[in-house]
Design an enzyme around this catalytic site. Structure first.
Site, PDB file in Angstrom:
ATOM      1  N   SER A 265      27.244 -20.335  37.209  1.00  0.00           N
ATOM      2  CA  SER A 265      26.087 -21.162  37.547  1.00  0.00           C
ATOM      3  C   SER A 265      24.801 -20.343  37.518  1.00  0.00           C
ATOM      4  O   SER A 265      24.817 -19.125  37.451  1.00  0.00           O
ATOM      5  CB  SER A 265      26.270 -21.797  38.924  1.00  0.00           C
ATOM      6  OG  SER A 265      25.916 -20.857  39.909  1.00  0.00           O
ATOM      7  N   LYS A 266      23.710 -21.084  37.592  1.00  0.00           N
ATOM      8  CA  LYS A 266      22.389 -20.458  37.539  1.00  0.00           C
ATOM      9  C   LYS A 266      22.238 -19.405  38.641  1.00  0.00           C
ATOM     10  O   LYS A 266      21.617 -18.386  38.454  1.00  0.00           O
ATOM     11  CB  LYS A 266      21.306 -21.521  37.741  1.00  0.00           C
ATOM     12  CG  LYS A 266      21.345 -22.556  36.669  1.00  0.00           C
ATOM     13  CD  LYS A 266      20.219 -23.560  36.807  1.00  0.00           C
ATOM     14  CE  LYS A 266      20.331 -24.547  35.660  1.00  0.00           C
ATOM     15  NZ  LYS A 266      19.294 -25.527  35.593  1.00  0.00           N
ATOM     16  N   ARG A 267      22.799 -19.698  39.778  1.00  0.00           N
ATOM     17  CA  ARG A 267      22.600 -18.817  40.920  1.00  0.00           C
ATOM     18  C   ARG A 267      23.460 -17.552  40.871  1.00  0.00           C
ATOM     19  O   ARG A 267      23.109 -16.549  41.459  1.00  0.00           O
ATOM     20  CB  ARG A 267      22.837 -19.576  42.222  1.00  0.00           C
ATOM     21  CG  ARG A 267      21.551 -20.157  42.779  1.00  0.00           C
ATOM     22  CD  ARG A 267      21.775 -21.359  43.664  1.00  0.00           C
ATOM     23  NE  ARG A 267      21.144 -22.541  43.102  1.00  0.00           N
ATOM     24  CZ  ARG A 267      21.785 -23.502  42.434  1.00  0.00           C
ATOM     25  NH1 ARG A 267      23.077 -23.435  42.255  1.00  0.00           N
ATOM     26  NH2 ARG A 267      21.139 -24.534  41.937  1.00  0.00           N
ATOM     27  N   ASP A 268      24.575 -17.608  40.158  1.00  0.00           N
ATOM     28  CA  ASP A 268      25.490 -16.458  40.117  1.00  0.00           C
ATOM     29  C   ASP A 268      24.790 -15.175  39.707  1.00  0.00           C
ATOM     30  O   ASP A 268      25.029 -14.124  40.279  1.00  0.00           O
ATOM     31  CB  ASP A 268      26.631 -16.712  39.124  1.00  0.00           C
ATOM     32  CG  ASP A 268      27.586 -17.758  39.654  1.00  0.00           C
ATOM     33  OD1 ASP A 268      27.683 -17.869  40.891  1.00  0.00           O
ATOM     34  OD2 ASP A 268      28.213 -18.459  38.848  1.00  0.00           O
ATOM     35  N   PHE A 277      20.268 -16.172  32.101  1.00  0.00           N
ATOM     36  CA  PHE A 277      19.340 -16.805  31.161  1.00  0.00           C
ATOM     37  C   PHE A 277      18.925 -15.808  30.082  1.00  0.00           C
ATOM     38  O   PHE A 277      18.859 -14.609  30.356  1.00  0.00           O
ATOM     39  CB  PHE A 277      18.096 -17.295  31.906  1.00  0.00           C
ATOM     40  CG  PHE A 277      18.412 -18.332  32.939  1.00  0.00           C
ATOM     41  CD1 PHE A 277      18.687 -19.634  32.554  1.00  0.00           C
ATOM     42  CD2 PHE A 277      18.477 -18.009  34.282  1.00  0.00           C
ATOM     43  CE1 PHE A 277      19.004 -20.601  33.492  1.00  0.00           C
ATOM     44  CE2 PHE A 277      18.799 -18.973  35.230  1.00  0.00           C
ATOM     45  CZ  PHE A 277      19.061 -20.273  34.832  1.00  0.00           C
TER      46      PHE A 277
END
Ligand code: GLU
Length: 507
Positions: A265-268, A277
């Protein structure tokens, strides 16, 4: 069908920065298109205006560009099938929604959000979920239950309405996925999805199918999260009578967290200290996320590591250029199961690319960093240095740490090494070694080494302890490439001076 020119599209929604999983989807589309001599389209799916994020579109394009994924048709490139931004195609979709109504595959629904909320709450109370589907639509306010005059009235009243797909009853949808094989779903498990909203815009499903058809897309390659939408999409193709040109579908496996537990996920990334990203991102609210580019990844290394997340060449080979990937890629070799992302392996890839880069190329990346540190030097010198240190680094940003001593004399000395090596006789021995070096006329690594070795042997001293302390004098620590190469690069004067300073200051 087989004679059609291959055309694929990457169809992101500009709702934020592009996740590395999205870049992989783009990459696989690109590889597939180029392998088959076809076209790669970038279509921006922005029909959900409430989720639009400023800057996201530019971010997507910049990311693809950085990766070397070239867009053949898109919002910037143009093309014969444009516009390529769905919000600029709004006039196109209504007619198709109307066509589905006329053929009996869709209907108007007039239930207000409030009314639907009440139904949802009622269902919740008896521990059920309300679904707008074949079982409930007969009791709701829509063009299937109301008379044609009432429907007319509603449409003219200006009240909000939607157009929903009329899901067939108890029908087995049989779908083919290139990666997953045959997939079957009974329509009784599916709801009547909204296709068109009264704001005049289609939903994702309708716009996506209409555009893929009009843009003559031959293969849809997208993330696994879209597999549940596939039955509706296939039914839409059938309802429009477009089965013969329906694209072939492939749903790519998920990228999993390094632990293998769940979706990456984005937060990982920020939690575990690696980028998720491609590029650095800063939202309008000031939220930031790190990017592969800014962390110092080479774009070709990033592309290489992405390619192996879910695709398997069938050999032990791990390093591929883009051209090799294009040649070797096939959807049949994409795995069904999720692929675990390993940040250490990602760094390994960058290191491999570091070793493959020419020194001249790395100099161009290092010079600006040196300039920032106020260091004036010749590219030729930097080229030699880079050649000596690159095998110890994964990123260009680590160069300084590995080579500062070529440009600046040490300002401190590692106390651990002093404690271990700076024995009583050392200052005297180093002074002798220094004097010997002062007499070397043609000073270079080989000659310096010969002189130092002769001095140590002649006096019967310990070679190891002198070399280690010499390194301490020149570098300040126990790191760095071959000591005599260092001497050659910094030169005789500087070598002698550093030994002098160390002997004077180390106690
Ligand atoms: N707009 C969808 C997305 O954001 C596209 C899905 C598809 O490729 O059909 O991923």
């Amino acid at each position: 069908m087989s004679e059609r020119r291959v055309r694929v599209r990457f169809a992101p929604s500009p709702t934020g920065p592009l996740h590395m999983g999205g870049v992989r989807t783009a990459l696989f589309n690109y590889l597939f298109a180029k392998k088959h001599g076809g076209d790669f389209l970038l279509r921006i799916e922005d029909t959900d205006q409430t989720r639009f994020v400023p800057g996201a579109e530019e971010y997507i394009m910049e990311s693809l560009e950085w990766c070397g994924i070239k867009v053949d048709e898109g919002i910037r490139e143009g093309g014969n099938y444009g516009p390529y931004r769905q919000s600029e195609r709004r006039e196109i979709y209504k007619k198709y929604a109307d066509q589905l109504i006329a053929s009996g595959n869709a209907y108007y629904a007039f239930d207000s959000p409030k009314e639907l909320d009440v139904l949802r709450k009622e269902a919740e109370e008896i521990k059920e979920t309300f679904t707008y589907n074949a079982a409930t639509r007969g009791q709701l306010k829509n063009s299937l239950t109301l008379s044609s005059t009432e429907v007319e009235k509603h449409l003219l009243s200006g009240n909000a309405y939607v157009i929903r797909f009329k899901m067939p009853i108890n029908h087995e949808v049989v779908m083919q996925d290139i990666i997953r094989g045959e997939v079957r779903v009974n329509t009784d498990t599916l709801d009547d999805k909204v296709l068109f909203k009264s704001d005049g815009l289609p939903t994702y499903h309708l716009a996506n199918i209409v555009d893929d058809h009009l843009m003559e897309i031959t293969h849809v390659i997208r993330g696994e999260e879209w597999l549940p939408s596939l039955p509706l999409h296939v039914l839409l193709y059938q309802s429009f009578g477009w089965e013969t040109t329906m694209p072939k579908f492939s749903h790519l496996p998920l990228l999993l967290k390094p632990t293998g537990n769940g979706k990456l996920s984005k937060r990982d990334g920020d939690k575990m200290g690696f980028p998720v990203f491609p590029l650095f991102w800063k939202s309008e609210e000031g939220e930031t996320a790190m990017g592969y580019r800014e962390e110092g990844y080479f774009p070709d290394a990033f592309v290489n590591l992405l390619a192996l997340l879910g695709w398997n060449p069938g050999t032990e080979q791990e390093i591929f250029t883009m051209d090799e990937l294009i040649q070797l890629f096939s959807l049949e070799r994409v795995t069904k199961s999720g692929s675990k992302f390993d940040p250490k392996k990602a760094e390994w890839f960058n290191h491999q690319y570091m070793l493959m880069k020419s020194n001249a190329e790395l100099v161009q990346l290092y010079l600006p960093i040196l300039k920032q540190k106020g260091i004036e030097t010749s590219p030729a010198k930097v080229e030699r240095i880079v050649g000596l240190i690159k095998d110890r680094t994964r990123f260009v940003k680590e160069f300084w740490e590995q080579s500062s001593f070529f440009f600046e004399a040490p300002t401190s000395y590692d106390p651990e090494i002093i404690k271990k090596r700076w024995k009583e006789g050392i200052p005297g021995q180093l002074t002798s070694v220094k004097d010997v070096m002062a007499h070397v006329t043609d000073f270079n690594g080989i000659n310096a080494k010969a002189a130092v070795s002769a001095c140590i042997e002649g006096n019967g001293w310990n070679f190891g302890s002198i070399i280690n302390t010499l390194r301490l004098c020149l570098v300040g620590a126990s790191k760095g490439p071959d000591l005599f190469e260092i001497m050659e690069i910094i030169g005789k004067e500087e070598t002698i001076q550093r030994i002098d300073t160390a002997v004077r200051t180390i106690k």
